[in-house]
Write a protein that holds these residues in place. Structure first.
Motif, PDB file in Angstrom:
ATOM      1  N   TRP A 222       0.835  -1.207   0.000  1.00 33.29           N
ATOM      2  CA  TRP A 222       0.000   0.000   0.000  1.00 33.29           C
ATOM      3  C   TRP A 222       0.868   1.256   0.000  1.00 33.29           C
ATOM      4  O   TRP A 222       2.016   1.256   0.452  1.00 33.29           O
TER       5      TRP A 222
ATOM      6  N   LEU B 155      -6.549  10.764  -1.490  1.00 37.41           N
ATOM      7  CA  LEU B 155      -6.796   9.328  -1.457  1.00 37.41           C
ATOM      8  C   LEU B 155      -7.370   8.837  -2.777  1.00 37.41           C
ATOM      9  O   LEU B 155      -8.045   9.581  -3.489  1.00 37.41           O
ATOM     10  N   ARG B 156      -7.138   7.580  -3.070  1.00 37.55           N
ATOM     11  CA  ARG B 156      -7.836   6.958  -4.198  1.00 37.55           C
ATOM     12  C   ARG B 156      -9.302   6.796  -3.824  1.00 37.55           C
ATOM     13  O   ARG B 156      -9.658   6.763  -2.615  1.00 37.55           O
TER      14      ARG B 156
ATOM     15  N   ARG C  62     -13.707   6.807   5.049  1.00 37.18           N
ATOM     16  CA  ARG C  62     -13.465   6.318   3.683  1.00 37.18           C
ATOM     17  C   ARG C  62     -13.876   7.365   2.662  1.00 37.18           C
ATOM     18  O   ARG C  62     -14.906   8.017   2.803  1.00 37.18           O
TER      19      ARG C  62
ATOM     20  N   GLY D 175     -10.306   4.912  -0.747  1.00 43.56           N
ATOM     21  CA  GLY D 175      -9.176   4.973   0.173  1.00 43.56           C
ATOM     22  C   GLY D 175      -9.614   5.303   1.584  1.00 43.56           C
ATOM     23  O   GLY D 175     -10.675   5.896   1.815  1.00 43.56           O
TER      24      GLY D 175
ATOM     25  N   ASP E  14      -3.526   4.896  -0.703  1.00 47.99           N
ATOM     26  CA  ASP E  14      -4.509   3.909  -0.247  1.00 47.99           C
ATOM     27  C   ASP E  14      -5.018   4.238   1.148  1.00 47.99           C
ATOM     28  O   ASP E  14      -6.157   3.925   1.493  1.00 47.99           O
TER      29      ASP E  14
END
Length: 276
Positions: free
Chosen positions: A47, A143-144, A273, A147, A118
């Motif tokens: 990660w 973040l993705r 998240r 993520g 990640d």
């Protein structure tokens, strides 16, 4: 890669730099809480991880341990002297997968940092921010999609403690918050983080909290060191330097044998998240 936790522990016992031993001691006391948060987030080998406001060590060592030799960890801090110290610490520990970047997280883009990431981590960072919603929105953008963001921030209302009580612990905790807020930090930003996270467009996956409880000898030494380390910040903000010195000395002079245990402040622990 040799076990990072073992390298940290070995330096605490045998290292020749007293301030580095103090910093690593703080990191080790909070390492289990950090690991628990990262495991909830599913952090795995390979990660890409971001430590926001990493300071001289922050969560860098634990993250490096979890993402392994195929992962990458980036720490960001706005203070050049702190970044230089963090680079020294990571070099001393042989953390080859860690890079520490000097800059304002709000102004650095994902490409410059090597993102998207990640997972991101914040401890003792959002409590200093004037607009936690804007800061959370910025971290989310790094973040993705999908993520995770691990937040572990101490609330003002529940200070560090000892048994039997030691008044200097609560007094220094209140003074540090007064100084931060006079310098522009939001009032008790940590307590409002769930609301701020939702306002920033992030999903709350887990919400909890905990204390760290350690031996009186370790706890008193760490708190005294924290107060002493805050002296420059108090002075820069025009705060009561004499008072901070007196509190540091009072904690330093306390006899560990008079206490059964010493705790950290209460940390709010959130897992957030970025929506996919």
């Amino acid at each position: 890669m040799a076990d990072v936790a073992e390298r940290v522990h070995r330096y605490i016992l045998d290292g020749d730099d007293a301030d580095l031993r103090r910093l690593l001691g703080i990191a080790e006391v909070s390492a289990d809480m950090a690991r628990d948060g990262f495991r909830r987030a599913g952090v795995a080998e390979g990660w890409r991880a971001l430590d926001c406001g990493c300071g001289p060590i922050g969560g860098l060592a634990v993250l490096a341990e979890l993402v392994g030799p195929t992962g990458r960890v980036v720490g960001v801090d706005i203070a050049p002297a702190t970044v230089a110290r963090a680079r020294q610490v990571t070099a001393e520990l042989g953390l080859d997968t860690v890079e520490v970047v000097d800059g304002d997280l709000h102004r650095l883009d994902a490409d410059r940092l090597g993102g998207p990431f990640d997972v991101a981590f914040s401890r003792l960072f959002l409590m200093h921010q004037p607009d936690p919603v804007a800061t959370l929105r910025r971290i989310g953008a790094l973040l993705r999609p999908g993520g995770m963001l691990v937040l572990q921030e101490p609330v003002r209302a529940v200070p560090p403690a000892a048994h039997p009580p030691l008044a200097a612990l609560g007094a220094y905790w209140a003074l540090l918050h007064d100084v931060m807020e006079s310098a522009g930090a939001a009032h008790d930003a940590a307590a409002d983080l769930p609301r701020s996270a939702v306002a920033a467009g992030l999903e709350i996956v887990h919400q909890g909290g905990s204390f760290g409880v350690v031996s009186p000898e370790t706890g008193l030494a760490l708190h005294a060191g924290t107060v002493a380390a805050a002296r420059a910040r108090v002075a820069a903000a025009g705060g009561p330097v004499d008072r901070i010195d007196a509190l540091a000395e009072e904690i330093r002079a306390a006899d560990p044998s008079d206490h059964d245990w010493v705790s950290s402040p209460f940390f709010l622990d959130l897992l957030l998240r970025r929506p996919a």
